[in-house]
Design an enzyme around this catalytic site. Structure first.
Site, short mmCIF file in Angstrom:
data_model
loop_
_atom_site.label_atom_id
_atom_site.label_comp_id
_atom_site.label_asym_id
_atom_site.label_seq_id
_atom_site.Cartn_x
_atom_site.Cartn_y
_atom_site.Cartn_z
N LYS A 22 -34.99 -22.21 93.15
CA LYS A 22 -33.66 -21.62 92.94
C LYS A 22 -33.70 -20.69 91.72
O LYS A 22 -33.21 -19.55 91.78
CB LYS A 22 -32.62 -22.73 92.68
CG LYS A 22 -31.29 -22.21 92.20
CD LYS A 22 -30.29 -23.32 91.96
CE LYS A 22 -30.32 -23.92 90.59
NZ LYS A 22 -29.68 -23.12 89.54
N ASN A 23 -34.30 -21.16 90.62
CA ASN A 23 -34.24 -20.39 89.39
C ASN A 23 -35.14 -19.16 89.41
O ASN A 23 -35.06 -18.32 88.50
CB ASN A 23 -34.60 -21.28 88.19
CG ASN A 23 -33.46 -22.22 87.84
OD1 ASN A 23 -32.39 -22.18 88.46
ND2 ASN A 23 -33.68 -23.07 86.86
N CYS A 126 -22.50 -24.96 85.37
CA CYS A 126 -22.48 -26.40 85.03
C CYS A 126 -21.87 -26.62 83.65
O CYS A 126 -22.12 -25.85 82.72
CB CYS A 126 -23.91 -26.94 84.99
SG CYS A 126 -24.60 -27.31 86.59
N ARG A 131 -22.90 -22.70 76.26
CA ARG A 131 -23.67 -21.63 76.91
C ARG A 131 -23.08 -20.23 76.66
O ARG A 131 -22.60 -19.56 77.57
CB ARG A 131 -23.79 -21.90 78.42
CG ARG A 131 -24.47 -23.21 78.69
CD ARG A 131 -24.60 -23.50 80.16
NE ARG A 131 -25.88 -23.06 80.69
CZ ARG A 131 -26.26 -23.26 81.94
NH1 ARG A 131 -25.48 -23.87 82.77
NH2 ARG A 131 -27.43 -22.85 82.36
N ASP A 316 -34.22 -29.44 82.62
CA ASP A 316 -33.75 -29.66 83.99
C ASP A 316 -34.35 -30.92 84.63
O ASP A 316 -33.98 -31.26 85.76
CB ASP A 316 -34.07 -28.44 84.87
CG ASP A 316 -33.14 -27.27 84.60
OD1 ASP A 316 -32.15 -27.46 83.87
OD2 ASP A 316 -33.40 -26.17 85.13
N ARG A 408 -25.98 -27.17 95.34
CA ARG A 408 -26.26 -25.93 94.61
C ARG A 408 -27.77 -25.76 94.41
O ARG A 408 -28.25 -24.63 94.31
CB ARG A 408 -25.59 -25.96 93.23
CG ARG A 408 -24.08 -25.85 93.29
CD ARG A 408 -23.52 -25.67 91.90
NE ARG A 408 -24.33 -24.71 91.17
CZ ARG A 408 -24.56 -24.75 89.87
NH1 ARG A 408 -24.02 -25.68 89.13
NH2 ARG A 408 -25.31 -23.84 89.29
C1 UD1 Z 1 -31.79 -21.36 82.76
C2 UD1 Z 1 -31.88 -22.16 84.04
C3 UD1 Z 1 -31.40 -23.59 83.82
C4 UD1 Z 1 -32.17 -24.23 82.66
C5 UD1 Z 1 -32.14 -23.33 81.43
C6 UD1 Z 1 -33.02 -23.85 80.31
C7 UD1 Z 1 -31.56 -20.57 85.82
C8 UD1 Z 1 -30.69 -20.07 86.92
N1 UD1 Z 1 -31.05 -21.53 85.06
O1 UD1 Z 1 -30.43 -21.34 82.38
O2 UD1 Z 1 -31.61 -24.33 85.03
O3 UD1 Z 1 -31.59 -25.47 82.34
O4 UD1 Z 1 -32.58 -22.01 81.75
O5 UD1 Z 1 -34.33 -23.98 80.76
O6 UD1 Z 1 -32.68 -20.13 85.67
N2 UD1 Z 1 -27.93 -19.49 74.59
C9 UD1 Z 1 -27.18 -18.92 73.56
N3 UD1 Z 1 -26.78 -17.63 73.70
C10 UD1 Z 1 -27.11 -16.87 74.79
C11 UD1 Z 1 -27.88 -17.47 75.82
C12 UD1 Z 1 -28.30 -18.77 75.68
O7 UD1 Z 1 -26.87 -19.57 72.57
O8 UD1 Z 1 -26.70 -15.72 74.85
C13 UD1 Z 1 -28.37 -20.90 74.45
C14 UD1 Z 1 -27.76 -21.80 75.54
O9 UD1 Z 1 -26.47 -22.23 75.19
C15 UD1 Z 1 -28.75 -22.94 75.57
C16 UD1 Z 1 -30.08 -22.23 75.28
O10 UD1 Z 1 -29.75 -20.99 74.70
O11 UD1 Z 1 -28.49 -23.84 74.53
C17 UD1 Z 1 -30.95 -22.00 76.50
O12 UD1 Z 1 -30.19 -21.40 77.53
P1 UD1 Z 1 -30.82 -20.39 78.59
O13 UD1 Z 1 -32.32 -20.44 78.52
O14 UD1 Z 1 -30.18 -19.06 78.41
O15 UD1 Z 1 -30.33 -21.05 79.95
P2 UD1 Z 1 -29.94 -20.29 81.28
O16 UD1 Z 1 -30.72 -19.04 81.41
O17 UD1 Z 1 -28.47 -20.24 81.41
#
Ligand code: UD1
Length: 429
Positions: A22-23, A126, A131, A316, A408
């Site tokens: 999915k990711n 989620c 986030r 995850d 999902r």
């Molecule tokens: C992706 C994955 C999700 C996984 C996560 C961490 C997909 C579709 N989803 O989510 O399954 O759990 O990586 O491996 O690939 N953050 C900030 N500011 C930002 C962006 C992120 O503070 O602008 C923080 C987030 O709140 C979190 C951390 O960075 O604490 C990591 O998040 P991120 O790697 O961005 O997760 P996703 O890409 O949303």
């Protein structure tokens, strides 16, 4: 609303085919916005998030075509999806679609790069933490975008086109890395992304972008260099096997006992999780075309694990590991470092009789002799599947409610598990 009914206590034996990730599929689908030619993706899993993203992309003008199965295709092979963004008809991603899946926010990168503008609702997804999107905005500003917030929307403009720049993320973010990397492919000049996410899905996206004509080096390491090109073209790309689905079924086998081949799984995508499983007492072996997980006789050993960005133990799989730890002979310690609110499964596991104490970001899990079936509530995608694992090992009947979270991210979960001897069925609500 559908629920899943499980009668626990059966060992798992057989073969489980692993679906496309999915990711990986989500950012690959989004990359189709970067070209007016067709991007063909193979091994795309049939998941609710993929369906929702098709709708979001269609709103921007992406036509999609699903190819039927060919003779000789395995019944479990994923779909082949052709995505063509011949013309971008709308650069707005509206709230009612984006609020349902965080990854849809990532369209901001390709839309801005190709069209010089994008108006994208702040995301949902989620409920596992706040986030924010500050790293995305920082990265796009470093490429010359002007960004403002307007009534819940991020409005980004780059009238003269994006310009290559140096982006240094304060923390590792998978989504921000995908987004800025996609945007930089069409920027003028060179972009360097530092402290980039090293997740295999980032390298997979870069490989696909490379086939589309992008010039990217270093994806999969923490420094990615992108030399912008004026245009990208169509390509054909297979989606990686899902390392989180692989790890989930591996944990399920370790929890119930049994002997299962995870067909199509790639061990190098989840080595840290496989190492933890070996510590927990499962035997893990690379076999032709997959991974074999066995636990026969031996008990489950306690583990000490801290989640971390790749190549560390994935957040995850944290909930699934916790379900396994509830059956250990001793006390495990599981620390979550990526999301601040990713412990909602704890109170549900407690309903099945688990002994878990939370102290800040660390859960102390003391193994119990047996779990007892109960009604539990799925709260998010990975938490839901941890309840399924716990239910598979519990005595008696467990009902997991709100399984739309599971749909999902897990394709044909009941079918895959019941083929290995689990007593599990979907109850239509
Ligand atoms: C992706 C994955 C999700 C996984 C996560 C961490 C997909 C579709 N989803 O989510 O399954 O759990 O990586 O491996 O690939 N953050 C900030 N500011 C930002 C962006 C992120 O503070 O602008 C923080 C987030 O709140 C979190 C951390 O960075 O604490 C990591 O998040 P991120 O790697 O961005 O997760 P996703 O890409 O949303």
């Amino acid at each position: 609303m559908d629920s899943i009914r499980i009668v626990g206590g059966h060992r798992l034996n057989g073969t489980i085919p692993i679906s496309g990730a999915k990711n990986a599929a989500l950012p690959l689908m989004i990359a189709s916005l970067l070209t007016n030619e067709t991007l063909t993706l193979e091994n795309v899993p049939d998941l609710a998030d993929v369906g929702l993203l098709k709708r979001i992309l269609a709103n921007h003008g992406v036509d999609y075509m699903v190819s039927g199965k060919r003779p000789g295709d395995l019944p479990n092979s994923g779909q082949t999806l052709g995505l063509t963004a011949a013309e971008i008809v709308d650069t707005t991603a509206p709230y009612d679609l984006v609020s349902r899946m965080r990854a849809s926010f990532w369209v901001i990168g390709p839309l801005l790069a190709r069209m010089g503008e994008a108006r994208v609702s702040l995301p949902g997804g989620c409920a596992i933490g706040t986030r924010p999107v500050d790293f995305f905005l920082m990265g796009l500003r470093d490429l010359g975008a002007e960004i403002e917030l307007d009534r819940g929307y991020v409005v980004a403009r780059a009238p003269g086109g994006l310009k290559g720049g140096r982006v240094r993320f304060p923390n590792v973010s998978v989504g921000a890395t995908h987004t800025v990397m996609m945007a930089a492919t069409l920027a003028s000049g060179e972009t360097v992304i530092e402290n980039a996410a090293r997740e295999p899905e980032v390298a997979d996206l870069a490989a696909c972008l490379g086939k589309m004509g992008a010039r990217i080096e270093g994806a999969g390491t923490s420094t990615i260099r992108i030399e912008g090109v004026p245009r990208l073209h169509g390509a054909v790309h297979p989606v990686l096997p899902d390392r989180i689905e692989t790890g989930t079924y591996a944990m399920a086998v370790a929890a119930t006992g049994g002997d299962v081949i995870l067909q199509g799984a790639h061990p190098e995508l989840l080595q840290s999780a496989l190492d933890v499983l070996a510590t927990a007492g499962a035997s893990v072996a690379d076999v032709e075309g997959g991974i074999r997980i066995v636990r026969n006789g031996a008990g489950v050993e306690p583990v000490t694990v801290t989640t971390a960005p790749f190549p560390g133990f994935p957040t995850d799989l944290q909930a699934q590991l916790m379900a396994l730890a509830t059956r250990a002979d001793g006390t495990s310690s599981i620390t979550e470092t990526i999301f601040e609110n990713r412990f909602m499964h704890v109170q549900e596991l407690a309903r099945l009789g688990a002994d878990i104490r939370l102290n800040g970001q660390t859960a102390t899990v003391t193994g119990v002799k047996s779990l007892k079936g109960a009604h539990v509530m799925a709260t998010d995608l990975r938490a839901s599947v941890s309840l399924v694992i716990a239910g598979l090992t519990a005595e008696g009947e467990t009902t997991v409610n709100r399984v739309y979270h599971l749909d999902r991210g897990f394709e044909r979960l009941e079918e895959k598990l019941s083929a290995c001897g689990a007593e599990i069925e979907r109850v239509r609500g």
